[in-house]
Scaffold this motif. Structure first.
Motif, mmCIF file in Angstrom:
data_model
loop_
_atom_site.group_PDB
_atom_site.id
_atom_site.type_symbol
_atom_site.label_atom_id
_atom_site.label_comp_id
_atom_site.label_asym_id
_atom_site.label_seq_id
_atom_site.Cartn_x
_atom_site.Cartn_y
_atom_site.Cartn_z
ATOM 1 N N ASP A 77 58.104 41.844 50.504
ATOM 2 C CA ASP A 77 56.938 41.213 50.664
ATOM 3 C C ASP A 77 56.000 41.725 49.367
ATOM 4 O O ASP A 77 55.268 42.831 49.290
ATOM 5 C CB ASP A 77 56.038 41.559 51.775
ATOM 6 C CG ASP A 77 54.806 40.870 51.853
ATOM 7 O OD1 ASP A 77 54.160 40.211 51.210
ATOM 8 O OD2 ASP A 77 54.232 40.925 53.210
ATOM 9 N N SER A 78 56.031 40.748 48.186
ATOM 10 C CA SER A 78 55.308 41.089 47.030
ATOM 11 C C SER A 78 53.922 40.862 46.973
ATOM 12 O O SER A 78 53.871 40.848 45.661
ATOM 13 C CB SER A 78 56.287 40.323 45.972
ATOM 14 O OG SER A 78 56.286 38.899 46.041
ATOM 15 N N HIS A 79 53.126 40.536 47.896
ATOM 16 C CA HIS A 79 51.729 40.339 47.813
ATOM 17 C C HIS A 79 51.154 40.566 49.071
ATOM 18 O O HIS A 79 51.221 39.891 49.897
ATOM 19 C CB HIS A 79 51.634 38.903 47.284
ATOM 20 C CG HIS A 79 50.143 38.426 46.973
ATOM 21 N ND1 HIS A 79 49.871 37.671 45.709
ATOM 22 C CD2 HIS A 79 49.225 38.570 47.795
ATOM 23 C CE1 HIS A 79 48.572 37.631 45.704
ATOM 24 N NE2 HIS A 79 47.876 37.900 46.907
ATOM 25 N N THR A 137 60.014 43.879 57.096
ATOM 26 C CA THR A 137 59.837 44.144 55.748
ATOM 27 C C THR A 137 60.001 45.508 55.280
ATOM 28 O O THR A 137 59.431 46.553 55.841
ATOM 29 C CB THR A 137 58.242 43.892 55.592
ATOM 30 O OG1 THR A 137 58.104 42.314 55.638
ATOM 31 C CG2 THR A 137 57.837 44.117 53.973
ATOM 32 N N SER A 256 54.608 37.867 38.092
ATOM 33 C CA SER A 256 54.274 36.841 39.362
ATOM 34 C C SER A 256 52.939 36.098 38.905
ATOM 35 O O SER A 256 52.044 36.655 38.790
ATOM 36 C CB SER A 256 54.476 37.563 40.544
ATOM 37 O OG SER A 256 54.372 36.504 41.699
ATOM 38 N N ASP A 258 50.834 33.914 41.524
ATOM 39 C CA ASP A 258 50.647 34.082 42.803
ATOM 40 C C ASP A 258 49.762 32.925 43.641
ATOM 41 O O ASP A 258 48.576 32.608 43.247
ATOM 42 C CB ASP A 258 50.446 35.244 43.380
ATOM 43 C CG ASP A 258 51.256 36.441 43.105
ATOM 44 O OD1 ASP A 258 51.725 36.315 42.052
ATOM 45 O OD2 ASP A 258 51.696 37.344 44.070
ATOM 46 N N THR A 279 54.982 32.887 43.179
ATOM 47 C CA THR A 279 55.203 33.586 44.480
ATOM 48 C C THR A 279 54.157 32.539 45.392
ATOM 49 O O THR A 279 53.024 32.419 45.106
ATOM 50 C CB THR A 279 54.429 34.880 44.401
ATOM 51 O OG1 THR A 279 55.436 35.603 43.788
ATOM 52 C CG2 THR A 279 54.459 35.488 45.999
ATOM 53 N N ALA A 306 59.242 33.062 44.993
ATOM 54 C CA ALA A 306 59.291 34.243 45.914
ATOM 55 C C ALA A 306 58.276 33.623 47.111
ATOM 56 O O ALA A 306 57.321 32.752 47.194
ATOM 57 C CB ALA A 306 58.495 35.452 45.142
ATOM 58 N N SER A 308 55.732 35.250 50.248
ATOM 59 C CA SER A 308 55.245 36.237 50.581
ATOM 60 C C SER A 308 54.308 36.053 51.924
ATOM 61 O O SER A 308 53.735 35.385 51.865
ATOM 62 C CB SER A 308 54.646 37.176 49.418
ATOM 63 O OG SER A 308 53.966 38.590 49.752
ATOM 64 N N VAL A 321 56.713 38.062 57.780
ATOM 65 C CA VAL A 321 57.614 37.187 56.516
ATOM 66 C C VAL A 321 58.437 36.086 57.671
ATOM 67 O O VAL A 321 58.367 35.120 56.927
ATOM 68 C CB VAL A 321 58.664 37.984 55.755
ATOM 69 C CG1 VAL A 321 59.336 37.291 54.992
ATOM 70 C CG2 VAL A 321 57.579 39.018 54.938
ATOM 71 N N ALA A 343 62.138 35.097 50.313
ATOM 72 C CA ALA A 343 61.659 36.271 50.869
ATOM 73 C C ALA A 343 62.306 37.501 50.900
ATOM 74 O O ALA A 343 61.876 38.551 51.178
ATOM 75 C CB ALA A 343 61.483 36.075 52.458
ATOM 76 N N GLY A 347 61.285 37.974 46.170
ATOM 77 C CA GLY A 347 60.381 38.898 46.261
ATOM 78 C C GLY A 347 60.550 39.950 45.242
ATOM 79 O O GLY A 347 59.994 40.708 44.681
#
Length: 398
Positions: A77-79, A137, A256, A258, A279, A306, A308, A321, A343, A347
């Motif tokens: 989970d990048s955000h 996650t 990224s 987003d 993202t 990605a 998120s 997610v 995901a 990510g």
């Protein structure tokens, strides 16, 4: 199944996996997911050391049966925005009863966050992290942005850094209410004293480039100052309207961009020809009844995507997610395979990581087991708690 694997010096084979998502395209059927049927994974310490067909698994100290379930990498989970206090139930209720979302609601959370103790902020953070972990996650990024003073931004990042390596300085979330009449002075603070106080705790710098927040010139100044301090850029771009955010992200080699909801053809081309990941955060569109991002358009152009959660108290209060995967498939034009890849491996790309988001020798043993025979069930059975096991760095934690 056993309670844990990956004790130091011991090896464990997880066998009888119906479908294993490796994200190694050289494996299995040659798809980006690198699917292996009737598979096994061998874990030693905190790393994966072998993947392949179950019948060919090497001898190990321990053996665990997956009993015909699917396994995939832990979600990346990048955000997220998890260091905050209070909630915005009333705002959500009003919006769902007909009022539009704007960036101004953030101020409500700023007031609550400033009033909270460190212990209260950390208790909130760890509660949401545990919630996310139960849903698969294993790697997460989180931001500051609800303090907007030197002291409050620095403490948010200090608290976050105790729980993740992926910490983002977002002093430029909105112009602080204290500087409502002098945005230029706030930009000077964000790029000066506040940056100096926050940089030691962060890996990334972010800015909300949007009408009502920061314009392109302000965003460039903020991200450039962060780069000079050794922080790598990411950017909230093109969420509520067309703007310069995506082009700026590619220009500054942001990891990224987003949201990416409102894009021109030139924006899509820039992303396709750069190294910046797009993202997508469908929880925000779900919670604000806004236009969905066009994932199909990005994917068809060759953009790395990605997926998120954007977990935050205002516009996307979900840590799930799997829920975002279901939304992406149902409403954004993604296939189940694409959504699962985005995901996990997507990510990881948005965090410029190669040690997570895949199940391959050398990667961390971050594994999610589903109570289903295929990863497709994440979209096929929306809202159902399918995650039945999670390993983080080789230890079973769910």
């Amino acid at each position: 199944m056993s309670s844990s694997t990956g004790q130091t010096g011991t090896s464990t084979a997880i066998t009888d996996i119906a479908t294993l998502v490796t994200n190694d395209p050289s494996l299995g059927e040659g798809s980006p997911l690198g699917l292996i049927r009737d598979a096994a994974v061998v874990v030693e310490g905190d790393r994966v050391v072998w993947t392949g067909e179950s019948s060919k698994a090497p001898a190990t100290d321990n053996r665990v049966r997956a009993d015909g379930r699917a396994m995939l990498p832990g979600f990346v989970d990048s955000h997220s925005h998890l260091v905050f206090a209070g909630d915005r139930t009333e705002e959500f209720n009003a919006r769902m009863s007909g009022r539009a979302y704007s960036a101004g609601g953030i101020r409500t959370t700023v007031a609550a966050t400033r009033a909270a103790t460190d212990a209260e902020l950390e208790a909130n953070l760890t509660r949401f992290l545990a919630e996310a972990l139960r849903q698969g996650t294993t790697t997460f990024e989180t931001k500051s942005g609800y303090g907007l003073t030197v002291e409050d931004e620095a403490r948010a990042l200090r608290i976050a850094a105790a729980h993740t390596d992926e910490v983002t300085y977002l002093g430029a979330h909105i112009v602080s209410p204290d500087f409502a009449d002098d945005p230029a002075a706030y930009v000077s603070l964000v790029t000066g004293e506040m940056l100096d106080a926050c940089a030691p705790y962060a890996r990334w710098i972010d800015v909300f480039c949007e009408k009502g927040a920061f314009d392109g010139d302000q965003a460039r100044a903020i991200l450039t100052a962060g780069k000079a301090k050794g922080l790598h850029p990411r950017i909230h771009a093109n969420q509520l309207s067309h703007g310069p955010g995506v082009q700026l992200a590619v220009e500054l080699d942001a990891a990224s961009a987003d949201h990416c909801t409102h894009l021109t053809d030139a924006d899509v081309d820039a992303l396709a020809n750069g190294d910046t990941v797009a993202t997508l955060l469908p929880g925000a569109e779900f919670s604000t009844r806004a236009q969905w991002p066009g994932a199909r358009r990005l994917l068809d152009a060759g953009v790395t995507v990605a997926l998120s959660t954007d977990c935050n108290p205002g516009s996307s209060f979900t840590s799930s997610v799997p829920f975002c995967i279901a939304l992406a498939v149902r409403d954004m034009g993604m296939t189940p395979d694409e959504a699962v890849w985005s995901a996990t491996a997507g990510g990881a790309a948005a965090l410029r990581r190669t040690d997570v988001g895949r199940i391959a020798p050398g990667a961390y043993a971050d594994l999610t087991l589903l109570d289903a025979p295929s990863h497709v069930h994440l979209a096929y059975r929306p809202g159902v708690p399918l995650v039945s096991g999670v390993w983080r760095r080789g230890v079973r934690v769910v």
